[in-house]
Design a protein around this motif. Structure first.
Motif, short mmCIF file in Angstrom:
data_model
loop_
_atom_site.label_atom_id
_atom_site.label_comp_id
_atom_site.label_asym_id
_atom_site.label_seq_id
_atom_site.Cartn_x
_atom_site.Cartn_y
_atom_site.Cartn_z
N ARG A 48 0.83 -1.21 0.00
CA ARG A 48 0.00 0.00 0.00
C ARG A 48 0.86 1.26 0.00
NH1 ARG A 48 -3.05 -2.91 3.86
NH2 ARG A 48 -2.09 -1.68 5.53
N LEU A 49 1.88 1.28 0.85
CA LEU A 49 2.72 2.46 0.97
C LEU A 49 3.50 2.74 -0.31
CD1 LEU A 49 4.15 2.02 4.60
CD2 LEU A 49 2.53 3.76 3.82
N ALA A 50 3.81 1.68 -1.05
CA ALA A 50 4.62 1.84 -2.26
C ALA A 50 3.79 2.18 -3.49
CB ALA A 50 5.42 0.56 -2.51
N GLU A 51 2.47 2.18 -3.38
CA GLU A 51 1.62 2.45 -4.55
C GLU A 51 1.93 3.79 -5.22
OE1 GLU A 51 -2.38 1.99 -3.27
OE2 GLU A 51 -2.35 -0.21 -3.36
N PRO A 52 2.19 4.87 -4.46
CA PRO A 52 2.51 6.15 -5.13
C PRO A 52 3.82 6.12 -5.92
CG PRO A 52 1.80 6.53 -2.87
CD PRO A 52 2.02 5.05 -3.01
N LEU A 53 4.64 5.13 -5.70
CA LEU A 53 5.93 5.02 -6.40
C LEU A 53 5.84 4.14 -7.63
CD1 LEU A 53 6.64 5.81 -3.38
CD2 LEU A 53 8.81 4.65 -3.74
N SER A 54 4.64 3.78 -8.06
CA SER A 54 4.46 2.74 -9.07
C SER A 54 5.18 3.05 -10.38
CB SER A 54 2.98 2.51 -9.33
OG SER A 54 2.35 3.71 -9.75
N GLU A 55 5.37 4.34 -10.71
CA GLU A 55 6.06 4.66 -11.95
C GLU A 55 7.55 4.34 -11.87
OE1 GLU A 55 5.38 8.61 -13.21
OE2 GLU A 55 3.22 8.36 -13.46
N ASN A 56 8.10 4.34 -10.67
CA ASN A 56 9.52 4.09 -10.48
C ASN A 56 9.84 2.78 -9.76
OD1 ASN A 56 10.48 6.65 -11.56
ND2 ASN A 56 9.59 7.60 -9.73
N LEU A 57 8.85 2.22 -9.08
CA LEU A 57 9.08 1.00 -8.30
C LEU A 57 7.81 0.16 -8.34
CD1 LEU A 57 10.98 -0.53 -6.24
CD2 LEU A 57 9.66 0.62 -4.45
N ARG A 58 7.91 -1.02 -8.93
CA ARG A 58 6.76 -1.92 -9.02
C ARG A 58 6.98 -3.10 -8.09
NH1 ARG A 58 5.83 -6.41 -12.03
NH2 ARG A 58 7.72 -6.02 -13.28
N LEU A 59 6.17 -3.15 -7.03
CA LEU A 59 6.28 -4.24 -6.06
C LEU A 59 5.43 -5.41 -6.49
CD1 LEU A 59 6.27 -2.76 -2.44
CD2 LEU A 59 8.17 -3.73 -3.72
N GLY B 292 11.17 -5.43 -5.64
CA GLY B 292 10.72 -4.16 -6.20
C GLY B 292 11.40 -3.92 -7.53
N TRP B 293 10.63 -4.01 -8.61
CA TRP B 293 11.19 -3.88 -9.96
C TRP B 293 11.35 -2.41 -10.33
CZ3 TRP B 293 13.09 -8.25 -11.78
CH2 TRP B 293 12.55 -9.45 -11.31
N LEU B 294 12.53 -2.07 -10.85
CA LEU B 294 12.85 -0.71 -11.24
C LEU B 294 12.72 -0.55 -12.75
CD1 LEU B 294 16.11 -0.36 -9.10
CD2 LEU B 294 13.83 0.44 -8.47
N ILE C 50 15.23 -4.23 -6.61
CA ILE C 50 15.75 -4.22 -5.25
C ILE C 50 14.89 -5.13 -4.38
CG2 ILE C 50 16.86 -1.96 -5.31
CD1 ILE C 50 14.32 -0.76 -4.11
N LEU C 51 15.50 -5.71 -3.37
CA LEU C 51 14.79 -6.56 -2.41
C LEU C 51 14.50 -5.74 -1.16
CD1 LEU C 51 16.93 -9.83 -2.68
CD2 LEU C 51 15.05 -9.07 -4.15
#
Length: 500
Positions: A416-427, A438-440, A476-477
């Protein structure tokens, strides 16, 4: 269909005689029938209501057994048609074949020596053991998404302290002497009982060897099973500890690609069909988190049986599965006795405990004992006794149940916390484990990202470090299990700043 009914009837009898859950007895009998070929691929199973009536079991019991079999890939449901033994089980994988004589070992690889180290020592020095650079010996500022770390803030410290004091008071002097190199007998018995219930492995306490963590177990496997220059399959990407153990044994490492079904056995046979050993993490592949499919599991076991090779099953994170029941261990379905099982208490209790274990085929037990005697003789006996008490008194099972709930909640929170980063980090959410990948974006350098976040006190680990030959996509892990909610929010804010 009559063979299925006969198999189910034996499952009911076994449940009553062995005092095991009825669904598990039925599941074991049906699985055994599938693996031995009694229930061939494509066989239609009786409807759950019919089977329940004919065996005297409840329909819920039958459905639970079917659910487990389907989750592991043994059976499939066809809409409007019924339930069938999966077609993906080729007959050649169900038959036990006579293994040929092992081929001669390959020549050892050449290497550049230094003035200070042997060739093997130089290779070992270059093999990075664990992903903990720059954090050993000090606490990172703020958060740390360390991988392989459970929720230590929720550990039952009071219970553990009482057990430790009670064990010292009652039997301190006796536990301070030299002990059996196989380990403290009550702990080995407790492990054998637990592993039978949790992982489907039926073994004797005499097959259990307690080690100083899973890393020592991997070192022992490499030492007693490999000669210098022997070929060994390793997952690519894979666990750095397994790589280090094989390098220490001067093995010829064969990186085998991994996909969503686990280690690609066909690719491994094309690269080196006569490898002496394969080191795998089938339950929750490290680092990608995939579960090895049943087809791959059977293919791997068949390869080992035909080639007189060994499989080292590092059952990484098997305890932390959040959806469905755990898949049976490789060792539980191995009819060739070619699997050595490696487990650890580092992830389920705490890493500094440094207690792991090996479950070995009977013929290998003496070799593992000799390896133990040639190093540290045995693991710390008082700690072994406390872990045995922790298991026998029911604390271990309760702790695992609590940790599964807490770890799953923390994974969901991280997503949930990483959702705003979806353009740069796909969990990518996972069905289990203690970390997420976390795919870059393709143009990113995951090592540079890891260095930048570490300077801000946030620890992430670059996925590319775990690759040897396969093409690595930047990622990244992020370990979530040992990261509190507050630190998780800080960490995501730091990652956002670095990535943007």
């Amino acid at each position: 269909m009559s063979s299925a009914r006969n198999t189910a009837a034996r499952g009911r009898a076994n449940s009553r005689s062995a005092a095991v859950p009825a669904y598990k007895a039925l599941y074991e009998q049906l699985r055994s029938g599938i693996l031995t070929g009694q229930l061939a691929a494509g066989t239609r199973l009786p409807p759950s209501r019919t089977l329940a009536t004919e065996t005297g079991l409840s329909r819920n019991t039958v459905l639970a057994a079917f659910e487990q079999l389907q989750a592991e890939g043994y059976i499939i449901g066809r809409q409007g048609s019924g339930t069938y033994v999966a077609d993906l089980l080729p007959e050649q994988l169900l038959a036990t074949s006579e293994p040929p004589n092992r081929l001669a070992a390959a020549s050892p690889p050449s290497a550049v020596t230094t003035a200070k180290l042997s060739a093997r020592g130089e290779r070992l020095a270059l093999a990075r053991r664990v992903p903990l650079p720059s954090v050993l010996g000090r606490e990172p500022r703020g958060t740390s998404f360390l991988i392989g770390l459970p929720a230590l803030d929720a550990f039952p410290f009071e219970t553990w302290g009482k057990l430790y004091c009670e064990r010292l008071r009652k039997s301190g002097p006796r536990l301070m002497r030299y002990d059996d190199p196989a380990g403290y007998r009550p702990l080995r018995e407790a492990i054998a009982g637990y592993i039978s219930t949790a992982r489907g492995i039926h073994c004797l306490a005499d097959q259990v060897i307690v080690t100083s963590g899973s890393q020592q177990a991997l070192e022992f496997c490499a030492r007693i099973l490999l000669d210098p220059g022997d070929a060994a399959w390793i997952e690519d990407p894979g666990y750095l500890g397994a790589r280090a153990a094989l390098v220490s044994a001067s093995a010829r490492i064969i990186p085998v690609p991994v996909d969503e079904n686990g280690l690609d056995v066909t690719a491994g046979q094309a690269l080196e069909p006569n490898a002496r050993l394969a080191a795998v993490t089938p339950s929750h592949q490290f680092p990608l988190g995939h579960t090895m499919s049943l087809e791959r599991r059977l293919a791997l076991i068949d390869w080992a049986g035909r080639n007189d090779s060994w499989i080292v099953e590092d059952d990484y994170d098997a305890e932390f599965r959040y959806l469905g029941r755990p898949h049976a261990a490789l060792m539980a379905i191995d009819s060739h006795q070619r699997v050595i099982y490696v487990g650890t208490f580092s992830k389920v209790l705490f890493p500094s405990l440094r207690l792991g274990y090996v479950i070995a085929p009977p013929d290998l037990v003496d070799g593992f004992l000799a390896a133990h005697l040639s190093t540290d003789m045995h693991a710390h006996v008082i700690d072994q006794a406390v872990v045995a008490d922790f298991i026998e008194q029911g604390h271990f099972a309760r702790h695992l149940r609590r940790m599964r709930v807490l770890h799953r909640e923390r994974q969901q929170q991280l997503v949930r916390l990483a959702e705003p980063l979806s353009e740069n980090l796909r969990l990518a959410p996972s069905d289990g484990g203690l970390h997420l990948v976390g795919w870059l974006a393709d143009h990113r350098d995951d090592r540079a990202v890891a260095k930048a976040t570490l300077r801000q006190g946030v620890h992430v680990w670059p996925l590319s470090t775990h690759y040897l030959r396969s093409e690595a996509k930047p990622a990244i892990l992020l370990g979530y299990a040992g990261t509190t909610a507050e630190d998780m929010r800080r960490g995501i804010a730091t990652l956002s700043a670095v990535l943007s």
